[in-house]
Scaffold this active site. Structure first.
Site, PDB file in Angstrom:
ATOM      1  N   HIS A   1       0.830  -1.199   0.000  1.00 45.89           N
ATOM      2  CA  HIS A   1       0.000   0.000   0.000  1.00 45.89           C
ATOM      3  C   HIS A   1       0.868   1.253   0.000  1.00 45.89           C
ATOM      4  O   HIS A   1       1.858   1.345   0.738  1.00 45.89           O
ATOM      5  CB  HIS A   1      -1.021   0.006   1.136  1.00 45.89           C
ATOM      6  CG  HIS A   1      -0.463   0.059   2.518  1.00 45.89           C
ATOM      7  ND1 HIS A   1      -0.105   1.240   3.125  1.00 45.89           N
ATOM      8  CD2 HIS A   1      -0.182  -0.923   3.411  1.00 45.89           C
ATOM      9  CE1 HIS A   1       0.340   0.990   4.340  1.00 45.89           C
ATOM     10  NE2 HIS A   1       0.312  -0.316   4.541  1.00 45.89           N
TER      11      HIS A   1
ATOM     12  N   HIS B   1       3.757   2.971  12.584  1.00 44.69           N
ATOM     13  CA  HIS B   1       2.845   4.106  12.824  1.00 44.69           C
ATOM     14  C   HIS B   1       3.435   5.168  13.754  1.00 44.69           C
ATOM     15  O   HIS B   1       2.711   5.789  14.539  1.00 44.69           O
ATOM     16  CB  HIS B   1       1.505   3.617  13.399  1.00 44.69           C
ATOM     17  CG  HIS B   1       0.729   2.731  12.481  1.00 44.69           C
ATOM     18  ND1 HIS B   1      -0.458   2.138  12.849  1.00 44.69           N
ATOM     19  CD2 HIS B   1       0.971   2.276  11.221  1.00 44.69           C
ATOM     20  CE1 HIS B   1      -0.934   1.407  11.865  1.00 44.69           C
ATOM     21  NE2 HIS B   1      -0.087   1.466  10.860  1.00 44.69           N
TER      22      HIS B   1
ATOM     23  N   ASP C   1       3.336  -6.338   3.344  1.00 41.57           N
ATOM     24  CA  ASP C   1       2.895  -5.260   4.245  1.00 41.57           C
ATOM     25  C   ASP C   1       3.207  -5.608   5.696  1.00 41.57           C
ATOM     26  O   ASP C   1       2.378  -5.464   6.590  1.00 41.57           O
ATOM     27  CB  ASP C   1       1.391  -5.000   4.079  1.00 41.57           C
ATOM     28  CG  ASP C   1       0.930  -3.808   4.922  1.00 41.57           C
ATOM     29  OD1 ASP C   1      -0.273  -3.762   5.263  1.00 41.57           O
ATOM     30  OD2 ASP C   1       1.781  -2.957   5.269  1.00 41.57           O
TER      31      ASP C   1
ATOM     32  N   GLU D   1      -4.854   2.107   2.641  1.00 40.05           N
ATOM     33  CA  GLU D   1      -4.947   0.868   3.447  1.00 40.05           C
ATOM     34  C   GLU D   1      -5.140   1.204   4.919  1.00 40.05           C
ATOM     35  O   GLU D   1      -5.891   0.537   5.643  1.00 40.05           O
ATOM     36  CB  GLU D   1      -3.668   0.035   3.291  1.00 40.05           C
ATOM     37  CG  GLU D   1      -3.733  -1.327   3.972  1.00 40.05           C
ATOM     38  CD  GLU D   1      -3.330  -1.285   5.452  1.00 40.05           C
ATOM     39  OE1 GLU D   1      -3.688  -2.233   6.171  1.00 40.05           O
ATOM     40  OE2 GLU D   1      -2.704  -0.296   5.890  1.00 40.05           O
ATOM     41  N   GLU D   2      -4.491   2.278   5.348  1.00 38.75           N
ATOM     42  CA  GLU D   2      -4.412   2.536   6.784  1.00 38.75           C
ATOM     43  C   GLU D   2      -5.732   2.893   7.461  1.00 38.75           C
ATOM     44  O   GLU D   2      -5.968   2.530   8.608  1.00 38.75           O
ATOM     45  CB  GLU D   2      -3.381   3.654   7.053  1.00 38.75           C
ATOM     46  CG  GLU D   2      -1.942   3.275   6.703  1.00 38.75           C
ATOM     47  CD  GLU D   2      -1.373   2.181   7.614  1.00 38.75           C
ATOM     48  OE1 GLU D   2      -0.205   1.806   7.423  1.00 38.75           O
ATOM     49  OE2 GLU D   2      -2.104   1.660   8.488  1.00 38.75           O
TER      50      GLU D   2
ATOM     51  N   ASP E   1       6.263   0.918   6.578  1.00 40.59           N
ATOM     52  CA  ASP E   1       4.808   0.705   6.405  1.00 40.59           C
ATOM     53  C   ASP E   1       4.207   1.790   5.509  1.00 40.59           C
ATOM     54  O   ASP E   1       3.605   2.751   5.989  1.00 40.59           O
ATOM     55  CB  ASP E   1       4.149   0.710   7.804  1.00 40.59           C
ATOM     56  CG  ASP E   1       2.701   0.240   7.729  1.00 40.59           C
ATOM     57  OD1 ASP E   1       1.990   0.418   8.732  1.00 40.59           O
ATOM     58  OD2 ASP E   1       2.272  -0.256   6.672  1.00 40.59           O
TER      59      ASP E   1
HETATM   60 ZN   LIG Z   1       0.711  -1.307   6.394  1.00 39.74          ZN
END
Ligand SMILES: [Zn+2]
Length: 489
Positions: free
Chosen positions: A315, A457, A387, A361-362, A327
């Site tokens: 993503h 994140h 991912d 995606e998040e 990520d």
């Molecule tokens: Zn991810």
């Protein structure tokens, strides 16, 4: 009983997990115990991925001897080519440094997508295009969480994606600390008018993330005015971790944020000592009207069965903190590099190999859902996603028919040079999960991800967290596996 190889892993995104649970029953051992994947996720009945018609003729003969004879030379060339330069890593650094975070609805994401499309066209890839996707546009705004008593102390926090704002000036209240939902239920009477802190230590992502995704609803149900969670982190340097969350229409929406594990611990220790802790949470988050983003697509058209598709990707969006290197820029660049290697070596498989860099995606999974919808009339024989961060590769995980599982295990025997000669049960990914309903088998790459939830994140998800050699090895493993999957007779 016909043994199926199933499930879905991962990591990730909440939407993925809730999608799976709606459609399938958990699988049980003959002893009636739930079967779990290595990540501790339940194994589900394969509603469809295992029942798709098998795409390869004489599949029983596609053993490791066949793979060695037919693809041994190509695999060597691919691995050699993959390890020779670090253009992919240099480009990843460029994108992260130049466009910053790539959050859905943000200019940074669309500028990065423009650059990717332009660069892929310049590289000569086929059918390079952006496919429009409507995405949610949440904006964080100014935010803080300050301890008011027993002492003034500014804590490290990040609001959770989708949260509502506090009133101007913030919400100041006493904190009720609980370790899990059961404790909140037991102490519901104490929660009214307070700020609930879910101080759940990290176990497995799937278990711990529940407090992030469901905490605001559960706290509001017992009358809390706001909720905080201990960051979903396996290690911390006072780095808060953001992420998605959910509300329920029937329950009042309260502000919801994450604290660094260290700051959650300070509050917990103070309350255990019998001290009353008061904090002021201020959030200026807004949810704007949906914006338009794009899935990035590029192809290597099949030489014999171009209508049959193997789709691979990651993503392209990230959270609004850090630059989403692990990520999931890493997954995007490993799969992009895989396509590049095959093109440069002139290895055109029988079927079409399609690169898809899914958006959103998040916090919504709209890119994956739009892809599955827009391409539902096409024949996908395999869907692959990376991912889980980019670290040393360890192999793959697969969901689908046992015959296919055996075939891909045989193909993986060519991947000893990059430590990827293993295929586990239970593969998948958030963005490819919408294709399960279309009976598309699922695969992901497995990496040595013990540090993934150190940076996941956070502001610290930056290119230096990726080892360029790991990126090249992952790209090599993916290129060999996807080439074989798209080329087998
Ligand atoms: Zn991810």
């Amino acid at each position: 009983m016909r043994l199926y190889v199933v499930v879905i892993t991962l990591i990730l995104g909440n939407s993925f997990c809730s999608f799976a649970q709606q459609t399938r029953k958990p699988m049980l051992t003959p002893g009636g115990q739930p079967i779990l994947t290595p990540a501790g996720t339940p194994v589900f009945e394969p509603s469809s991925t295992a029942s798709a018609p098998l795409p390869y003729a004489n599949i029983a003969q596609l053993d490791s001897a066949f793979m060695q004879k037919t693809y041994g030379e190509a695999a060597k060339r691919i691995i050699q080519h993959a390890l020779k330069d670090s253009l992919a890593y240099t480009r990843l650094q460029y994108m992260c440094d130049t466009f910053g975070s790539r959050f859905s609805g943000s200019p940074g994401l669309e500028r990065a997508i423009d650059w990717l499309l332009q660069t892929m066209k310049a590289d000569g890839h086929e059918n390079v295009r952006g496919e429009d996707v409507k995405v949610p546009a949440w904006v964080r705004g100014e935010e803080s969480c300050v301890m008011v008593s027993p002492r003034p102390y500014t804590m490290s926090m990040l609001g959770l994606g989708g949260s509502v704002a506090t009133p101007p000036g913030g919400i100041t209240s006493e904190v009720l600390v609980v370790r899990d939902f059961a404790e909140l239920t037991r102490r519901a009477a104490e929660a009214k008018g307070k700020i609930v802190l879910f101080n759940a230590p990290f176990t497995q992502y799937r278990a711990t993330v529940r407090y992030r995704s469901e905490g605001a609803v559960r706290a509001a149900e017992v009358g809390a005015v706001a909720s905080l969670v201990r960051s979903v982190a396996s290690y911390s340097m006072r780095s808060p971790h953001t992420g998605g969350m959910r509300y329920q229409d029937s329950i009042v929406k309260i502000p919801h944020a994450a604290l660094s594990t260290e700051d959650a611990d300070i509050i917990a220790r103070m309350t255990e000592r019998g001290e009353k802790v008061k904090v002021c949470l201020t959030m200026n988050a807004q949810t704007l009207p949906d914006a338009v983003s794009r899935n990035v697509i590029a192809e290597l058209k099949g030489r014999e069965k171009p209508e049959e598709i193997v789709v691979m990707g990651g993503h392209i969006d990230s959270w609004d903190v850090g630059t989403g290197a692990l990520d999931d820029a890493g997954g995007c660049y490993a799969t992009w590099k895989a396509l590049q290697i095959l093109k440069e070596l002139g290895l055109r498989p029988r079927r079409t190999l399609r690169l898809a860099l899914w958006t959103n995606e998040e916090n919504g999974l709209r890119g994956g859902a739009e892809y599955a919808n827009r391409h539902q009339n096409e024949k996908h024989i395999l869907a692959f996603e990376s991912d889980g961060g980019i670290f040393a590769p360890e192999g793959f995980a697969f969901t689908g028919a046992p015959e296919l599982y055996k075939t891909y295990r045989a193909a993986a025997t060519l991947l000893h040079p990059v430590q990827s000669a293993n295929v586990k049960v239970g593969g998948g990914g958030a963005d490819i999960s919408p294709l399960i309903a279309q009976s598309v088998p699922q695969m992901n790459i497995e990496v040595e991800g013990s540090k993934y939830f150190w940076f996941h994140h956070t502001h610290a998800d930056t290119p230096d967290k990726i080892d360029p050699l790991d990126l090249n090895k992952c790209a090599a493993a993916i290129a060999v596996m996807m080439y074989i999957a798209a080329d087998l007779p």
